[in-house]
Motif scaffolding. Structure first.
Motif, PDB file in Angstrom:
ATOM      1  N   ALA A   1       1.864  -5.270   3.552  1.00  0.00           N
ATOM      2  CA  ALA A   1       0.987  -4.708   4.151  1.00  0.00           C
ATOM      3  C   ALA A   1       0.540  -3.326   4.601  1.00  0.00           C
ATOM      4  CB  ALA A   1      -0.431  -4.959   3.532  1.00  0.00           C
ATOM      5  N   LEU A   2       0.797  -3.265   6.231  1.00  0.00           N
ATOM      6  CA  LEU A   2       0.651  -2.457   7.037  1.00  0.00           C
ATOM      7  C   LEU A   2       1.817  -1.945   6.801  1.00  0.00           C
ATOM      8  CD1 LEU A   2      -0.723  -4.378   9.761  1.00  0.00           C
ATOM      9  CD2 LEU A   2      -2.324  -2.915   8.546  1.00  0.00           C
ATOM     10  N   ALA A   3       3.299  -2.145   7.435  1.00  0.00           N
ATOM     11  CA  ALA A   3       4.838  -1.331   6.784  1.00  0.00           C
ATOM     12  C   ALA A   3       4.572  -0.486   6.339  1.00  0.00           C
ATOM     13  CB  ALA A   3       5.182  -2.575   6.831  1.00  0.00           C
ATOM     14  N   THR A   4       3.766  -0.617   4.621  1.00  0.00           N
ATOM     15  CA  THR A   4       4.293  -0.203   3.507  1.00  0.00           C
ATOM     16  C   THR A   4       3.044   1.579   3.686  1.00  0.00           C
ATOM     17  OG1 THR A   4       2.391  -1.578   2.784  1.00  0.00           O
ATOM     18  CG2 THR A   4       4.545  -2.153   2.531  1.00  0.00           C
ATOM     19  N   ILE A   5       2.257   1.256   4.404  1.00  0.00           N
ATOM     20  CA  ILE A   5       1.208   2.578   4.560  1.00  0.00           C
ATOM     21  C   ILE A   5       2.115   3.183   5.394  1.00  0.00           C
ATOM     22  CG2 ILE A   5      -0.957   3.395   5.542  1.00  0.00           C
ATOM     23  CD1 ILE A   5      -2.344   0.316   4.894  1.00  0.00           C
ATOM     24  N   ALA A   6       2.118   2.787   6.527  1.00  0.00           N
ATOM     25  CA  ALA A   6       3.355   3.542   7.513  1.00  0.00           C
ATOM     26  C   ALA A   6       4.328   4.182   6.788  1.00  0.00           C
ATOM     27  CB  ALA A   6       3.786   2.692   8.605  1.00  0.00           C
ATOM     28  N   ALA A   7       4.772   3.098   6.086  1.00  0.00           N
ATOM     29  CA  ALA A   7       5.694   3.572   5.280  1.00  0.00           C
ATOM     30  C   ALA A   7       6.147   5.125   4.113  1.00  0.00           C
ATOM     31  CB  ALA A   7       7.192   2.982   4.306  1.00  0.00           C
ATOM     32  N   GLY A   8       4.787   4.831   3.493  1.00  0.00           N
ATOM     33  CA  GLY A   8       4.445   5.651   3.120  1.00  0.00           C
ATOM     34  C   GLY A   8       4.361   8.009   3.331  1.00  0.00           C
TER      35      GLY A   8
ATOM     36  N   PHE B   1       0.998  -1.014  -0.029  1.00  0.00           N
ATOM     37  CA  PHE B   1       0.174   0.377   0.095  1.00  0.00           C
ATOM     38  C   PHE B   1       0.796   0.919  -0.113  1.00  0.00           C
ATOM     39  CE2 PHE B   1      -3.226  -2.886   1.177  1.00  0.00           C
ATOM     40  CZ  PHE B   1      -4.325  -2.651   0.873  1.00  0.00           C
ATOM     41  N   GLY B   2       2.693   1.156   0.116  1.00  0.00           N
ATOM     42  CA  GLY B   2       2.730   2.291  -0.547  1.00  0.00           C
ATOM     43  C   GLY B   2       3.824   2.249  -1.145  1.00  0.00           C
ATOM     44  N   HIS B   3       3.851   1.864  -2.443  1.00  0.00           N
ATOM     45  CA  HIS B   3       4.238   2.247  -3.494  1.00  0.00           C
ATOM     46  C   HIS B   3       4.881   3.685  -4.205  1.00  0.00           C
ATOM     47  CE1 HIS B   3       5.238  -1.376  -4.618  1.00  0.00           C
ATOM     48  NE2 HIS B   3       5.926  -1.202  -6.077  1.00  0.00           N
TER      49      HIS B   3
ATOM     50  N   LEU C   1      -0.741   9.048  -1.065  1.00  0.00           N
ATOM     51  CA  LEU C   1      -1.033   7.321  -0.798  1.00  0.00           C
ATOM     52  C   LEU C   1      -2.249   7.654  -1.476  1.00  0.00           C
ATOM     53  CD1 LEU C   1      -1.344   4.971   0.875  1.00  0.00           C
ATOM     54  CD2 LEU C   1      -4.102   6.661   2.307  1.00  0.00           C
ATOM     55  N   HIS C   2      -2.808   8.343  -1.796  1.00  0.00           N
ATOM     56  CA  HIS C   2      -4.143   8.236  -3.123  1.00  0.00           C
ATOM     57  C   HIS C   2      -4.624   8.522  -3.837  1.00  0.00           C
ATOM     58  CE1 HIS C   2      -8.587   9.503  -3.534  1.00  0.00           C
ATOM     59  NE2 HIS C   2      -7.872   9.702  -4.635  1.00  0.00           N
ATOM     60  N   TYR C   3      -3.078   9.323  -4.778  1.00  0.00           N
ATOM     61  CA  TYR C   3      -2.289   9.599  -5.712  1.00  0.00           C
ATOM     62  C   TYR C   3      -1.534   8.287  -6.557  1.00  0.00           C
ATOM     63  CZ  TYR C   3      -5.646  13.468  -6.396  1.00  0.00           C
ATOM     64  OH  TYR C   3      -6.608  14.293  -6.114  1.00  0.00           O
ATOM     65  N   ILE C   4      -0.505   7.317  -5.880  1.00  0.00           N
ATOM     66  CA  ILE C   4       0.123   6.564  -6.279  1.00  0.00           C
ATOM     67  C   ILE C   4       0.138   5.430  -5.846  1.00  0.00           C
ATOM     68  CG2 ILE C   4       2.834   6.942  -6.505  1.00  0.00           C
ATOM     69  CD1 ILE C   4       2.070   8.940  -7.678  1.00  0.00           C
ATOM     70  N   SER C   5       0.021   5.681  -4.175  1.00  0.00           N
ATOM     71  CA  SER C   5      -0.469   4.201  -4.017  1.00  0.00           C
ATOM     72  C   SER C   5      -1.171   3.530  -4.319  1.00  0.00           C
ATOM     73  CB  SER C   5       0.345   4.368  -2.431  1.00  0.00           C
ATOM     74  OG  SER C   5       1.519   4.685  -2.126  1.00  0.00           O
ATOM     75  N   ILE C   6      -2.576   4.566  -3.966  1.00  0.00           N
ATOM     76  CA  ILE C   6      -3.712   3.365  -4.051  1.00  0.00           C
ATOM     77  C   ILE C   6      -4.022   3.704  -5.686  1.00  0.00           C
ATOM     78  CG2 ILE C   6      -6.262   3.701  -3.925  1.00  0.00           C
ATOM     79  CD1 ILE C   6      -4.632   3.144  -1.891  1.00  0.00           C
ATOM     80  N   MET C   7      -3.528   4.762  -6.437  1.00  0.00           N
ATOM     81  CA  MET C   7      -3.547   4.223  -8.067  1.00  0.00           C
ATOM     82  C   MET C   7      -2.799   2.910  -8.099  1.00  0.00           C
ATOM     83  SD  MET C   7      -4.359   5.850 -11.075  1.00  0.00           S
ATOM     84  CE  MET C   7      -4.548   6.647 -12.266  1.00  0.00           C
ATOM     85  N   ALA C   8      -1.790   2.641  -7.784  1.00  0.00           N
ATOM     86  CA  ALA C   8      -0.987   1.693  -8.411  1.00  0.00           C
ATOM     87  C   ALA C   8      -2.011   0.231  -8.546  1.00  0.00           C
ATOM     88  CB  ALA C   8       0.502   1.135  -7.285  1.00  0.00           C
ATOM     89  N   ILE C   9      -2.059   0.505  -6.934  1.00  0.00           N
ATOM     90  CA  ILE C   9      -3.519  -1.047  -6.538  1.00  0.00           C
ATOM     91  C   ILE C   9      -4.260  -1.547  -7.654  1.00  0.00           C
ATOM     92  CG2 ILE C   9      -4.934  -1.884  -4.764  1.00  0.00           C
ATOM     93  CD1 ILE C   9      -2.384  -0.390  -2.500  1.00  0.00           C
ATOM     94  N   LEU C  10      -5.326   0.265  -7.836  1.00  0.00           N
ATOM     95  CA  LEU C  10      -6.093  -0.133  -8.760  1.00  0.00           C
ATOM     96  C   LEU C  10      -5.988  -0.309 -10.206  1.00  0.00           C
ATOM     97  CD1 LEU C  10      -8.566   3.471  -8.082  1.00  0.00           C
ATOM     98  CD2 LEU C  10      -8.253   1.561  -6.919  1.00  0.00           C
ATOM     99  N   VAL C  11      -4.560   0.530 -10.810  1.00  0.00           N
ATOM    100  CA  VAL C  11      -4.458  -0.192 -12.600  1.00  0.00           C
ATOM    101  C   VAL C  11      -3.961  -1.579 -11.911  1.00  0.00           C
ATOM    102  CG1 VAL C  11      -1.992  -0.469 -13.372  1.00  0.00           C
ATOM    103  CG2 VAL C  11      -3.175   1.762 -12.329  1.00  0.00           C
TER     104      VAL C  11
END
Lengths: 317, 242
Positions: free
Chosen positions: A111-118, A56-58, A231-241
């Motif tokens: 997954a949790l750690a990547t949110i935090a890292a972001g 969740f943190g690309h 988080l919104h425009y990059i991390s989540i977008m990567a997941i959606l793609v």
């Protein structure tokens, strides 16, 4: 086999010719962004789709790549193009650190750690003003006026990333990645060093995402923490793609990138100015609906469920 | 000169909180034999396997393979040393085909796609699973899944194979095939430790049997001796039958 090669050749030719035929800067810009997202979506897919380690943190890797290029230009006076190489490397180093800390654990910890890292990286970029200029952001001079060089660079990057992902997935590493996703205990008992290969997957994934970030810096010539560490425009977008195109397929994220950029732009521009302005505020809502639709009716994404989609349309006379 | 034992567990114990799941069990396995491990439910058989392949760390004791302690190694290293295992609760890599499952494990011995495919095909043929090669692992019935477990373990080219209830849940015809396969694996020179509940299987194929209950050794010996042992009958059927 032969037919798919013809299709690939046709798509490649169409993409090469596109900017020569369509002269509009606007449409060229959209395809450049889509091509960049092919790289990021594919990277996310390698790690999450194939290896089963959902990130969740690309944005961490994207932002690190972008800031590496930006700081090289801003602080050291070196061309931001060097960031294309160094951005990938620094992002991979950040990836290794996160993997080293998190991959010894199982389950949702990564997954949790990547949110935090972001969030951590966004805050660092915001507060460490002497290095990153904080909220002011980094601005550089664009090298080219024309979109063409950027277009072909993005195309090259997208093609190279897909080539590498495909190569990796057909090798020993690819088998190991999928084995880890399917059953970590079984993988370990079959002689697979699961911790090591999760890190290998993350390394490749973060490297390409970092390169995409460095490309973004060069192309847009302006970055700030809220854009590249979003988080919104990059991390989540990567997941959606990944999800919409088709998780754990080579072509899924590539198609997903074009779909998502298309949907995003359609709504951002209030359906090309035809709809009232408030529609432009609703693109996040549309993303949400799209994801719900995909999860309910084609859980494997457009590419993964392609046979299903084909059947649906062929059945109608 | 003291001969180096092939495989030996020495006084191994495993404590889970207040429970001694395995308590001071020792045995030696000779190369080329089929060594049976029996005991009632919950007596610690699978735990012993999990200790051997280092899925759990030992509380005390030592495990020795070719004269060297393997204590503290990682599970994947145990596999590379030449100790393969199957799981009682089968763990197929579900969304991969049967062939891909076996190739994933063949990569522990070879590096290229072509070599892995070749080794996997050979192993599939040996285990009579070749006709199923293109099926998804999740579509196999239980007999096929158990066989896939064995095939996958065999593709890692083990010297010592740990079979954990590979015959459970099979019908009589499948049972005979399983027994035949285990014998053919032994004939290839692979040493086998087998955990099994089905007496027909364990009594007919084991060279020696080690019986445990409550994590402790009851007896060890030839199958017929173990079958007639008073404590073993007690453990399985209750005191009044002894």
């Amino acid at each position: 086999m032969k037919r798919s090669r013809v299709i690939i050749a046709f798509i490649a030719l169409a993409l090469v010719l596109f900017p020569l035929v369509v002269k509009s800067d606007y449409y060229q810009h959209l395809v450049i962004l889509a091509l960049m997202w092919v790289v990021i979506g594919g990277s996310w897919n390698l790690l999450a789709g194939y290896t089963g380690q959902v990130s969740f943190g690309h944005a961490v890797f994207f932002g690190t790549g972008a800031y590496t290029a930006g700081i090289l230009a801003n602080k050291l006076g070196i061309s931001a193009w060097w960031g294309m190489a160094f951005g990938g490397i620094t992002a991979a180093l950040v990836g290794l650190f996160i993997g080293w800390v998190c991959f010894r654990l199982r389950g949702p910890y990564f997954a949790l750690a990547t949110i935090a890292a972001g969030e951590i990286f966004r805050l660092i970029a915001t507060t460490w003003e002497s290095l990153t200029e904080g909220m002011v952001g980094i601005m550089i001079l664009q090298t080219f006026r024309s979109k063409l060089p950027y277009y072909y660079l993005a195309l090259l990057l997208a093609a190279a990333s897909m080539f590498v992902f495909d190569l990796v997935m057909k090798s020993k590493w690819g088998f190991y990645f999928i084995s880890i996703r399917e059953d970590q205990d079984a993988a370990e008992s079959l002689g697979i060093n699961t911790t090591l290969y999760k890190n290998v997957s993350l390394l490749i994934s973060s490297f390409f995402t970092g390169m995409a970030g460095a490309f973004y810096m060069n192309y847009m010539a302006f970055i700030d923490p809220h854009v590249v560490f979003s988080l919104h425009y990059i991390s989540i977008m990567a997941i959606l793609v990944g999800i919409i195109g088709g998780v754990a397929t080579i072509w899924g994220p590539a198609l997903g990138a074009f779909i998502m950029i298309g949907v995003q732009e359609t709504f951002r521009s209030s359906i090309f100015g035809l709809a009232p302005r408030w529609v432009s505020q609703s693109h996040a809502l549309v993303f949400g609906l799209l994801v719900m639709f995909v999860i309910l009716y084609m859980a494997n994404g457009v590419v993964g469920d392609w046979p299903k989609i084909k059947r649906l349309f062929l059945r109608r006379p | 000169m003291i001969a180096v034992s092939f495989f030996e567990v020495r006084e191994i114990s495993k404590r889970f909180g207040g429970l001694m799941a395995v308590n001071g069990v020792s045995f030696q396995v000779e190369p080329g034999e089929i060594f049976g491990l029996i005991g009632p439910n919950g007596s610690g058989k699978t735990t012993i396997f999990n200790l051997i392949n280092q899925y759990y760390p030992l509380t005390s004791g030592d495990i020795v393979f070719h004269g060297k302690s393997i204590k503290g190694l990682k599970t994947y290293q145990i596999c590379h040393l030449g100790i393969g295992r199957t799981f009682q609760v089968v763990k197929p890599l579900k969304r991969m085909t049967v062939l891909e499952n076996v190739m994933a494990s063949a990569f522990s011995r070879v590096n290229t796609f072509g070599e892995a495919r070749k080794l996997a095909m050979e192993t599939l043929a040996f285990c009579n699973l070749l006709p199923e090669q293109d099926k998804a692992a999740k579509s196999l019935p239980i007999a096929g899944r158990k066989r896939l477990e064995i095939t996958r373990a065999m593709a890692t080219k083990p010297e010592l194979l740990l079979l954990d209830e590979t015959a459970a849940g099979l019908n009589p015809g499948e049972l005979d095939e399983a027994i035949d396969l285990i014998k053919r694996i032994r004939d290839r020179g692979v040493t086998i430790i087998i955990v099994e509940h089905i007496m027909k299987v364990i009594m007919s194929i084991s060279d020696r049997i080690h019986a445990i209950n409550y994590g402790q050794t009851i007896t060890e010996g030839k199958p017929e001796d173990v079958a007639n042992n008073k404590e073993v009958i007690e453990a399985y059927l209750g005191e009044s039958y002894a």
